[in-house]
Design a protein around this motif. Structure first.
Motif, mmCIF file in Angstrom:
data_model
loop_
_atom_site.group_PDB
_atom_site.id
_atom_site.type_symbol
_atom_site.label_atom_id
_atom_site.label_comp_id
_atom_site.label_asym_id
_atom_site.label_seq_id
_atom_site.Cartn_x
_atom_site.Cartn_y
_atom_site.Cartn_z
ATOM 1 N N ILE A 16 0.842 -1.201 0.000
ATOM 2 C CA ILE A 16 0.000 0.000 0.000
ATOM 3 C C ILE A 16 0.874 1.248 0.000
ATOM 4 O O ILE A 16 0.614 2.202 -0.749
ATOM 5 N N ALA A 17 1.917 1.257 0.818
ATOM 6 C CA ALA A 17 2.807 2.424 0.892
ATOM 7 C C ALA A 17 3.508 2.662 -0.450
ATOM 8 O O ALA A 17 3.595 3.803 -0.920
ATOM 9 N N ASP A 18 3.991 1.598 -1.071
ATOM 10 C CA ASP A 18 4.656 1.742 -2.369
ATOM 11 C C ASP A 18 3.687 2.267 -3.422
ATOM 12 O O ASP A 18 4.048 3.097 -4.257
ATOM 13 N N HIS A 19 2.454 1.781 -3.378
ATOM 14 C CA HIS A 19 1.445 2.249 -4.323
ATOM 15 C C HIS A 19 1.188 3.739 -4.116
ATOM 16 O O HIS A 19 1.067 4.510 -5.076
ATOM 17 N N ARG A 20 1.102 4.174 -2.872
ATOM 18 C CA ARG A 20 0.895 5.598 -2.561
ATOM 19 C C ARG A 20 2.064 6.432 -3.073
ATOM 20 O O ARG A 20 1.874 7.494 -3.651
ATOM 21 N N VAL A 21 3.287 5.961 -2.853
ATOM 22 C CA VAL A 21 4.475 6.681 -3.309
ATOM 23 C C VAL A 21 4.450 6.822 -4.829
ATOM 24 O O VAL A 21 4.786 7.878 -5.363
ATOM 25 N N ASP A 22 4.045 5.780 -5.523
ATOM 26 C CA ASP A 22 3.957 5.852 -6.983
ATOM 27 C C ASP A 22 2.998 6.959 -7.423
ATOM 28 O O ASP A 22 3.290 7.711 -8.351
ATOM 29 N N HIS A 23 1.855 7.066 -6.756
ATOM 30 C CA HIS A 23 0.905 8.118 -7.114
ATOM 31 C C HIS A 23 1.447 9.505 -6.782
ATOM 32 O O HIS A 23 1.275 10.444 -7.549
ATOM 33 N N LEU A 24 2.100 9.640 -5.644
ATOM 34 C CA LEU A 24 2.673 10.930 -5.272
ATOM 35 C C LEU A 24 3.797 11.340 -6.211
ATOM 36 O O LEU A 24 3.977 12.517 -6.502
ATOM 37 N N PRO A 29 7.373 16.063 -8.991
ATOM 38 C CA PRO A 29 8.329 16.877 -9.757
ATOM 39 C C PRO A 29 7.752 18.222 -10.174
ATOM 40 O O PRO A 29 8.413 19.250 -10.047
ATOM 41 N N ARG A 30 6.521 18.243 -10.659
ATOM 42 C CA ARG A 30 5.907 19.510 -11.070
ATOM 43 C C ARG A 30 5.744 20.426 -9.855
ATOM 44 O O ARG A 30 6.027 21.611 -9.913
#
Length: 83
Positions: A16-24, A29-30
């Protein structure tokens, strides 16, 4: 149990944490560049032309890296179009 697999709580939380990091990571960068641009604009906007053309040492004046960075697209060009 999911898809005939049993996950430990640690594995589920990590997923779940890795999935959240991917979305963030998509927007970070923008967001980071926008914040940096605001900081530069605000800081440079407070300086007089004389201050911009002053070098605090033997290196570049404050104006030189500001304009150098506007032309620096090497890293962005290396990544390519992400749209």
């Amino acid at each position: 149990m999911t898809d005939d697999r049993i996950y430990t709580p640690h594995k589920a939380i990590r997923g779940i944490a890795d999935h959240r990091v991917d979305h963030l990571a998509v927007s970070e960068p923008r967001s980071r560049l926008t914040r940096l641009a605001r900081i530069w604009a605000k800081r440079l906007g407070t300086l007089t032309p004389e201050q911009l053309d002053h070098s605090p040492g033997d290196g570049w004046t404050i104006r030189q890296p500001a304009f150098h960075l506007t032309k620096s697209t090497y890293c962005a060009d290396a990544v390519g179009d992400l749209s």
